[in-house]
Design an enzyme around this catalytic site. Structure first.
Site, short mmCIF file in Angstrom:
data_model
loop_
_atom_site.label_atom_id
_atom_site.label_comp_id
_atom_site.label_asym_id
_atom_site.label_seq_id
_atom_site.Cartn_x
_atom_site.Cartn_y
_atom_site.Cartn_z
N GLU A 59 5.59 3.09 7.34
CA GLU A 59 6.78 2.48 6.75
C GLU A 59 6.46 1.80 5.43
O GLU A 59 7.21 1.93 4.46
CB GLU A 59 7.39 1.46 7.72
CG GLU A 59 7.85 2.04 9.04
CD GLU A 59 6.78 2.05 10.13
OE1 GLU A 59 7.16 2.17 11.31
OE2 GLU A 59 5.58 1.93 9.82
N CYS A 87 6.65 -2.13 13.68
CA CYS A 87 5.93 -3.32 14.14
C CYS A 87 6.46 -4.55 13.41
O CYS A 87 7.19 -4.42 12.42
CB CYS A 87 4.43 -3.15 13.90
SG CYS A 87 3.95 -3.34 12.17
#
Length: 155
Positions: A59, A87
């Site tokens: 990401e 996360c």
């Protein structure tokens, strides 16, 4: 013949290709793409092990590329597609760049959220040189006319 509209499933398949490439390279298999309209403006796959960089998550890499491509630091008109629920580190980055929409493929692992990040405790010491450090940042906010932040701090 009309051009077929790109769907969320198409973008998730592109993210899955990135995850498969990460897996083939011996990394944790997470992939991500950032779309703006019908175009992918950022791609990423986990490269933390190869780069010896714990922040090299799919990401984050996709966000960095999209920001470079679009030449800006906010992605308010984009969508992130990631093969695994982000996360906590990636979640904060997503918030920082103001991504309004995140589509994920796989549910998060409880262990990652509860054990790995739950144990990530540090003992902060400070403030140390608060006036100088915070003052420098405040000066930049003033230069930028960020009364939203400065006003909020004053209340």
């Amino acid at each position: 013949m009309a051009k077929r509209k790109v769907t969320d499933l198409d973008y998730m398949r592109a993210a899955l290709e990135e995850a498969q490439a990460a897996y083939a390279a011996g990394e944790f298999p997470v992939g991500a793409v950032i779309a703006r309209g019908d175009a992918i403006v950022g791609r990423g796959r986990n490269t933390a092990s190869a780069q010896h960089d714990p922040t090299a998550h799919a990401e984050i890499i996709a966000i960095r590329e999209a920001c470079r491509v679009l030449q800006r630091t906010k992605l308010e008109d984009c969508t992130l597609f990631t093969t695994l629920y982000p996360c906590p580190m990636c979640e904060m980055t997503i918030k920082e760049v103001r991504l309004p929409r995140v589509v994920y493929g796989g549910r998060p692992y409880r262990w990652v959220r509860e054990v790995k990040f739950g144990r990530a405790v540090f003992a902060p010491l400070g403030p140390l040189l608060d006036e100088e450090c915070r003052g420098l940042f405040t000066r930049k906010l003033q230069e930028l006319g960020r009364e939203d932040i400065l006003g909020y701090e004053a209340t």
